[in-house]
Design a protein around this motif. Structure first.
Motif, short mmCIF file in Angstrom:
data_model
loop_
_atom_site.label_atom_id
_atom_site.label_comp_id
_atom_site.label_asym_id
_atom_site.label_seq_id
_atom_site.Cartn_x
_atom_site.Cartn_y
_atom_site.Cartn_z
N ASP A 97 20.27 40.05 46.18
CA ASP A 97 19.61 38.77 46.40
C ASP A 97 20.44 37.55 46.00
O ASP A 97 19.98 36.43 46.16
N ASN A 98 21.64 37.75 45.46
CA ASN A 98 22.41 36.61 44.96
C ASN A 98 23.83 36.60 45.52
O ASN A 98 24.20 37.46 46.32
N GLU A 99 24.61 35.64 45.08
CA GLU A 99 25.96 35.45 45.60
C GLU A 99 26.97 36.27 44.80
O GLU A 99 26.75 36.57 43.63
N PRO A 100 28.11 36.59 45.43
CA PRO A 100 29.15 37.35 44.71
C PRO A 100 29.77 36.53 43.58
O PRO A 100 29.82 35.30 43.65
N THR A 101 30.23 37.23 42.56
CA THR A 101 30.93 36.57 41.47
C THR A 101 32.40 36.38 41.86
O THR A 101 32.86 36.89 42.89
N GLN A 102 33.14 35.66 41.01
CA GLN A 102 34.56 35.47 41.29
C GLN A 102 35.29 36.80 41.31
O GLN A 102 36.21 37.00 42.11
N TYR A 103 34.87 37.72 40.45
CA TYR A 103 35.48 39.05 40.45
C TYR A 103 35.30 39.73 41.81
O TYR A 103 36.24 40.33 42.35
N ASP A 104 34.09 39.65 42.37
CA ASP A 104 33.82 40.31 43.66
C ASP A 104 34.62 39.68 44.79
O ASP A 104 35.09 40.39 45.69
N ILE A 105 34.79 38.38 44.75
CA ILE A 105 35.58 37.70 45.78
C ILE A 105 37.03 38.15 45.71
O ILE A 105 37.65 38.49 46.73
N GLN A 106 37.57 38.18 44.50
CA GLN A 106 38.96 38.62 44.33
C GLN A 106 39.14 40.08 44.71
O GLN A 106 40.13 40.45 45.37
N ASN A 107 38.20 40.91 44.32
CA ASN A 107 38.28 42.33 44.65
C ASN A 107 38.23 42.54 46.16
O ASN A 107 38.97 43.37 46.72
N SER A 108 37.36 41.79 46.84
CA SER A 108 37.27 41.88 48.30
C SER A 108 38.58 41.46 48.95
O SER A 108 39.06 42.12 49.89
N ASP A 109 39.18 40.39 48.44
CA ASP A 109 40.46 39.92 48.98
C ASP A 109 41.54 40.98 48.82
O ASP A 109 42.36 41.21 49.73
N ASN A 110 41.55 41.64 47.69
CA ASN A 110 42.54 42.69 47.43
C ASN A 110 42.38 43.87 48.40
O ASN A 110 43.36 44.41 48.93
N ILE A 111 41.12 44.25 48.62
CA ILE A 111 40.85 45.37 49.54
C ILE A 111 41.28 45.00 50.96
O ILE A 111 41.92 45.81 51.66
N LYS A 112 40.96 43.78 51.37
CA LYS A 112 41.32 43.34 52.73
C LYS A 112 42.83 43.29 52.89
O LYS A 112 43.38 43.63 53.95
N ARG A 113 43.53 42.87 51.83
CA ARG A 113 44.98 42.80 51.88
C ARG A 113 45.58 44.19 52.08
O ARG A 113 46.49 44.39 52.88
N MET A 114 45.05 45.15 51.33
CA MET A 114 45.55 46.52 51.46
C MET A 114 45.24 47.10 52.83
O MET A 114 46.07 47.79 53.43
N ARG A 115 44.05 46.82 53.34
CA ARG A 115 43.66 47.34 54.65
C ARG A 115 44.48 46.69 55.76
O ARG A 115 44.82 47.34 56.75
#
Length: 371
Positions: free
Chosen positions: A322-340
């Motif tokens: 129900d809420n927005e991602p934290t800064q950790y989640d944003i950074q983690n998502s960016d890292n995953i996308k970079r690897m993919r």
């Protein structure tokens, strides 16, 4: 804020809402408003009990209870905002001039479907229509709204979701045990097959978890992405309810059975606290918002708005459904996308949601240590 301070805030919040029903509602409706308050208090007290279990390192037991309270919350939400509900009907088509049951059914089905597509009034609330497994059967699903709520003998314009009356009507013992002849000296709990079938229908349409998910979507309380996030947490917590290796792994971690732990105590401790704080916040928020139109005192409105805001701040480190991602989640998502991207896989602009809450918690705590 320390976790000890957070626990103290939750305990204080529970004490502060002992008169919440009479604070919000001038004239409570029986039994609906009383059942809602009892539901609220029952689950909030269970959440506080989890905090005590957590201190004893009863992590597995905590996750089991959290899943139960989470599932109940989704139904509780429907008791306030689930204006719509699905009503399946089964029709047996009688053969008249047709040679076979299937021929009669197919003819009626084609005629009904044509009328439905053309907007016939008697099919206005139909959302699906299918031929059944039996040759004579047509299955039709309607979507209806609940009835008007009556307060102090006076009808209001408020629609009372049917999920409230369903809670009262549902008898699990009849639904699941009603036809077991070995019980009670061979006597049936209910010798009425229609009663047993009704209770089974209530279970499958309103209490089965997939039906709860479907009813949340029907009422547009969650979107597809939110449902997927709910499934992540429900599946994670279910690992400890059902037979799985997760039960063995968590026992090894708690008892130091091996030298290498999957997760340390802090990861379990923090995640359990965040789940408790988030569910506490959601229960109170849904309850108070459900009576927003009934609140006449501005001071009462301010009091509960501040309480909800304070509760929300306790779980800000958990990206829930129900809420927005934290800064950790944003950074983690960016890292995953970079690897993919490096291996030729493209991703959407959406922030990638995690699939293991414990692994995420471990990552958050490790990042805090290194920063």
């Amino acid at each position: 804020m320390s976790m000890e301070q957070g626990v103290s805030q939750l305990t204080g919040a529970r004490l502060s809402i002992n008169n919440i029903m009479y604070d919000l509602i001038p004239v409570p409706a029986f039994p609906t408003d009383y059942n809602r308050e009892l539901f609220l208090f029952s689950e909030l007290d269970s959440l506080l009990a989890i905090l005590n279990m957590k201190e004893q390192k009863r992590y597995k037991e905590s996750f089991i209870l959290i899943r139960t309270i989470f599932e109940k919350f989704l139904f509780f939400w429907l008791m306030f905002e689930g204006k719509k509900y699905r009503h399946p009907m089964t029709y047996n088509i009688l053969r008249q001039s047709s040679n076979t049951d299937k021929e009669a059914r197919d003819s009626a089905f084609a005629r009904w479907k044509k009328e439905w597509r053309e907007g016939a009034e008697h099919f206005r609330q139909v959302v699906s229509m299918d031929s059944g497994k039996k040759d004579s059967v047509i299955k039709v699903v309607y979507v209806f709204e609940g009835l008007q709520l009556i307060r102090n003998g006076i009808p209001t314009r408020e629609i009372i979701p049917i999920y409230n009356s369903i809670l009262e009507e549902y008898k699990p013992g009849v639904a699941h045990l009603g036809s077991l002849e070995s019980l009670i000296g061979g006597l049936l709990i209910s010798d009425n097959a229609q009663v047993i079938e009704l209770q089974k229908t209530l279970y499958h349409n309103f209490f089965y978890i997939e039906s709860i998910f479907r009813n949340l979507r029907l009422n547009e309380l969650i979107d597809r992405n939110q449902l997927e996030r709910i499934r992540v947490h429900y599946n994670f917590l279910s690992n400890y309810v059902h037979v799985s290796m997760a039960n063995l792994d968590i026992w090894k971690d708690v008892t130091n059975y091996s030298n290498q732990k999957s997760y340390d105590d802090e990861s379990y401790d923090k995640l359990i606290f965040l789940y408790v704080a988030k569910l506490f916040h959601l229960y109170v928020k849904v309850y108070v918002n459900g009576y927003q139109n009934e609140i006449n005192n501005p001071d009462t409105n301010t009091k509960y708005k501040q309480l909800i805001d304070n509760l929300e701040s306790l779980s800000k480190d958990l990206w829930f459904f129900d809420n927005e991602p934290t800064q950790y989640d944003i950074q983690n998502s960016d890292n995953i996308k970079r690897m993919r991207k490096n291996i030729g896989k493209a991703d959407s602009d959406d922030i990638i949601y995690y699939n293991n809450p414990l692994e995420r918690m471990k990552g958050v705590l490790n990042q805090n240590l290194s920063s």
